[in-house]
Design an enzyme around this catalytic site. Sequence first.
Site, PDB file in Angstrom:
ATOM      1  N   TYR A  85       0.835  -1.211   0.000  1.00  0.00           N
ATOM      2  CA  TYR A  85       0.000   0.000   0.000  1.00  0.00           C
ATOM      3  C   TYR A  85       0.863   1.252   0.000  1.00  0.00           C
ATOM      4  O   TYR A  85       0.589   2.206  -0.735  1.00  0.00           O
ATOM      5  CB  TYR A  85      -0.903   0.001   1.239  1.00  0.00           C
ATOM      6  CG  TYR A  85      -1.958   1.085   1.183  1.00  0.00           C
ATOM      7  CD1 TYR A  85      -3.237   0.802   0.704  1.00  0.00           C
ATOM      8  CD2 TYR A  85      -1.672   2.392   1.573  1.00  0.00           C
ATOM      9  CE1 TYR A  85      -4.207   1.787   0.624  1.00  0.00           C
ATOM     10  CE2 TYR A  85      -2.632   3.386   1.501  1.00  0.00           C
ATOM     11  CZ  TYR A  85      -3.902   3.083   1.028  1.00  0.00           C
ATOM     12  OH  TYR A  85      -4.840   4.068   0.957  1.00  0.00           O
ATOM     13  N   PHE A 137      -6.908  20.301 -24.299  1.00  0.00           N
ATOM     14  CA  PHE A 137      -7.625  19.042 -24.512  1.00  0.00           C
ATOM     15  C   PHE A 137      -8.979  19.107 -23.795  1.00  0.00           C
ATOM     16  O   PHE A 137      -9.160  19.887 -22.867  1.00  0.00           O
ATOM     17  CB  PHE A 137      -6.773  17.885 -23.972  1.00  0.00           C
ATOM     18  CG  PHE A 137      -7.378  16.547 -24.205  1.00  0.00           C
ATOM     19  CD1 PHE A 137      -7.553  16.073 -25.495  1.00  0.00           C
ATOM     20  CD2 PHE A 137      -7.778  15.748 -23.152  1.00  0.00           C
ATOM     21  CE1 PHE A 137      -8.131  14.833 -25.724  1.00  0.00           C
ATOM     22  CE2 PHE A 137      -8.350  14.501 -23.373  1.00  0.00           C
ATOM     23  CZ  PHE A 137      -8.523  14.053 -24.656  1.00  0.00           C
ATOM     24  N   ASP A 138      -9.925  18.272 -24.238  1.00  0.00           N
ATOM     25  CA  ASP A 138     -11.291  18.428 -23.706  1.00  0.00           C
ATOM     26  C   ASP A 138     -11.384  18.241 -22.195  1.00  0.00           C
ATOM     27  O   ASP A 138     -12.076  19.000 -21.517  1.00  0.00           O
ATOM     28  CB  ASP A 138     -12.302  17.540 -24.453  1.00  0.00           C
ATOM     29  CG  ASP A 138     -11.949  16.063 -24.432  1.00  0.00           C
ATOM     30  OD1 ASP A 138     -10.802  15.732 -24.082  1.00  0.00           O
ATOM     31  OD2 ASP A 138     -12.809  15.240 -24.778  1.00  0.00           O
ATOM     32  N   ASP A 227       1.053  19.655 -20.663  1.00  0.00           N
ATOM     33  CA  ASP A 227       0.134  18.523 -20.766  1.00  0.00           C
ATOM     34  C   ASP A 227       0.848  17.561 -21.713  1.00  0.00           C
ATOM     35  O   ASP A 227       0.896  17.778 -22.922  1.00  0.00           O
ATOM     36  CB  ASP A 227      -1.217  19.003 -21.315  1.00  0.00           C
ATOM     37  CG  ASP A 227      -2.204  17.860 -21.491  1.00  0.00           C
ATOM     38  OD1 ASP A 227      -1.798  16.693 -21.337  1.00  0.00           O
ATOM     39  OD2 ASP A 227      -3.378  18.146 -21.794  1.00  0.00           O
ATOM     40  N   ALA A 229       0.824  14.193 -22.635  1.00  0.00           N
ATOM     41  CA  ALA A 229       0.368  12.864 -23.068  1.00  0.00           C
ATOM     42  C   ALA A 229       1.219  12.301 -24.206  1.00  0.00           C
ATOM     43  O   ALA A 229       1.526  11.114 -24.231  1.00  0.00           O
ATOM     44  CB  ALA A 229      -1.096  12.937 -23.500  1.00  0.00           C
ATOM     45  N   LYS A 270      -1.112   7.165 -23.303  1.00  0.00           N
ATOM     46  CA  LYS A 270      -0.615   7.522 -24.630  1.00  0.00           C
ATOM     47  C   LYS A 270       0.870   7.145 -24.696  1.00  0.00           C
ATOM     48  O   LYS A 270       1.192   5.986 -24.859  1.00  0.00           O
ATOM     49  CB  LYS A 270      -0.834   9.008 -24.906  1.00  0.00           C
ATOM     50  CG  LYS A 270      -2.257   9.435 -25.243  1.00  0.00           C
ATOM     51  CD  LYS A 270      -3.273   9.216 -24.178  1.00  0.00           C
ATOM     52  CE  LYS A 270      -4.585   9.905 -24.411  1.00  0.00           C
ATOM     53  NZ  LYS A 270      -4.748  11.130 -23.656  1.00  0.00           N
ATOM     54  N   HIS A 462     -19.761  14.761 -25.567  1.00  0.00           N
ATOM     55  CA  HIS A 462     -19.552  13.846 -26.699  1.00  0.00           C
ATOM     56  C   HIS A 462     -19.547  12.379 -26.285  1.00  0.00           C
ATOM     57  O   HIS A 462     -19.898  11.522 -27.073  1.00  0.00           O
ATOM     58  CB  HIS A 462     -18.262  14.194 -27.441  1.00  0.00           C
ATOM     59  CG  HIS A 462     -17.026  14.156 -26.604  1.00  0.00           C
ATOM     60  ND1 HIS A 462     -16.770  15.085 -25.633  1.00  0.00           N
ATOM     61  CD2 HIS A 462     -15.990  13.288 -26.576  1.00  0.00           C
ATOM     62  CE1 HIS A 462     -15.609  14.793 -25.056  1.00  0.00           C
ATOM     63  NE2 HIS A 462     -15.118  13.716 -25.601  1.00  0.00           N
TER      64      HIS A 462
HETATM   65  C1  LIG Z   1      -5.793  11.898 -23.166  1.00  0.00           C
HETATM   66  C2  LIG Z   1      -5.382  13.249 -22.831  1.00  0.00           C
HETATM   67  C3  LIG Z   1      -5.673  13.801 -21.584  1.00  0.00           C
HETATM   68  C4  LIG Z   1      -6.487  13.080 -20.535  1.00  0.00           C
HETATM   69  O1  LIG Z   1      -5.927  11.874 -20.185  1.00  0.00           O
HETATM   70  P1  LIG Z   1      -6.807  10.584 -19.792  1.00  0.00           P
HETATM   71  O2  LIG Z   1      -5.771   9.576 -19.481  1.00  0.00           O
HETATM   72  O3  LIG Z   1      -7.629  10.229 -20.971  1.00  0.00           O
HETATM   73  O4  LIG Z   1      -7.614  10.954 -18.625  1.00  0.00           O
HETATM   74  C5  LIG Z   1      -5.228  15.078 -21.338  1.00  0.00           C
HETATM   75  N1  LIG Z   1      -4.562  15.767 -22.266  1.00  0.00           N
HETATM   76  C6  LIG Z   1      -4.266  15.271 -23.474  1.00  0.00           C
HETATM   77  C7  LIG Z   1      -3.512  16.082 -24.466  1.00  0.00           C
HETATM   78  C8  LIG Z   1      -4.672  14.005 -23.799  1.00  0.00           C
HETATM   79  O5  LIG Z   1      -4.425  13.518 -25.022  1.00  0.00           O
END
Ligand SMILES: *Cc1c(COP(=O)(O)O)cnc(C)c1O
Length: 472
Positions: A85, A137-138, A227, A229, A270, A462
């Site tokens: 843990y 990103f959304d 960000d 990813a 990603k 969406h």
């Molecule tokens: C996928 C993504 C996120 C969110 O990540 P999740 O793992 O889907 O929660 C944030 N920013 C970007 C650019 C992404 O492609």
Amino acid sequence: MPPVIINLKTIPNMELPFAESWRIKMIEPIRKSTREEREQWLREADYNVFQLKAEQVYIDLLTDSGTGAMSDRQWSAMMVGDESYAGAKSFFHMKDMISSLTGFGYVVPTHQGRAAENVLFSALVKEGDIVPGNSHFDTTKGHIESRHAFAVDCTIDEARDTALEHPFKGSVDIAKLEAVLEKDAARVPFIIVTVTNNTAGGQPVSMENLRQVRRLADRYGKRVVFDSARFAENAYFIKTREEGYAGHTIKEIVREMFSLADAMTMSAKKDGLVNMGGFIATRHQDWFEGAKRFVIPFEGYLTYGGMNGRDMEALAVGLDENTEFDNLETRIHQVQYLAARLDEFGIPYQRPAGGHAIFIDASKVLTKVPKEEFPAQTLTVELYREAGIRGCEIGYILADRDPVTRENRFGGLDLMRLAIPRRTYTDNHMDVIAVALKNVYDRRESITRGVKIIWEAPLMRHFTVKLAPACD
Ligand SMILES: *Cc1c(COP(=O)(O)O)cnc(C)c1O
């Protein structure tokens, strides 16, 4: 003059063609369906491909998030996962890998990228704030707007012209960013730069642009969050497109990129090459303390935060593998292969091909469908109908409504994204996708009506929106 036919047999010392930098050890069967089946499944899914069952899909390009194939090294790392843990060995393996790649000493694990946003933004974003960035990103936008703050898009204008070739179309417009800071610096908790810029089409941000953002941020005393990813794909584009970087390794480029940031949020689904996971990393103790306050109630204890020990092991290896050139070259080559097939058919997409996906410009394909009937969503439905291929609308539905006026936001691009999962499909699948899309493209003039919304959620609609064919 008749065309000159080259007899390949006469060319000495031919250059070897390109091939993947891995071979396949395990396979998963996939199944085709009939058009009648797909018609029914579309009706049952309310014309929202998120509502389809995965087994109703032949080639799944909904997302590249968590859908990739892990390597033998990753699977074997899972077997040594430490599920303690607190203080698990696996956490430290992951943390050490993140720190060595990025230079960030503090790491907070979360269950995925949006959780990293939720935790960090809970500490940093408050009502009335402004968070400038490049095409948030959304989920990022969602986590800003749900706190009654504002996401201001400062992407370069070139990103809006899908036909324009530009090596770093994801970059931040420094003049736009400066205008925000000049007017409202006091309301800006940080600047966020998305690498690669997903929403603009998986388009990279140049090192030079990251440097300019850093300089501007320093002038205003602001911090910068990446960000991240698809940070590794971004590094690949810097290596292959930006002057001065051809001789650098991906790991050197990654290190330099993050030297220009204060923190990162990461969706490990990603470029982490895992099916689930995420994290925050930062060089600042005060931000780490802020994140700690929220990770425990939202995610879990500091050394797992929503991940299993085995997942942290697999992520440590995934981050290592995906910051090697060969792996990235194989990946980007496949995306570019699909783009070249679409070029043969004259199908318009966000140029040049992005890192993880091809974004079809639906407004140039379904020119007869009014924007109020969501052309990109209509195209997504048509491609599924044609061949059971599931793309994803990155357009007017995803753009949600304006938080103040509640009007649909028709200001951005209306794209259908074909996201390519990492190490999952072969180039033969790319051929199927290209031809299916050509068939839709050939009958584009006959598609004159789109879809209408029957039901929608107030935020990030969406995923769950219910649609029906538009009619009068
Ligand atoms: C996928 C993504 C996120 C969110 O990540 P999740 O793992 O889907 O929660 C944030 N920013 C970007 C650019 C992404 O492609």
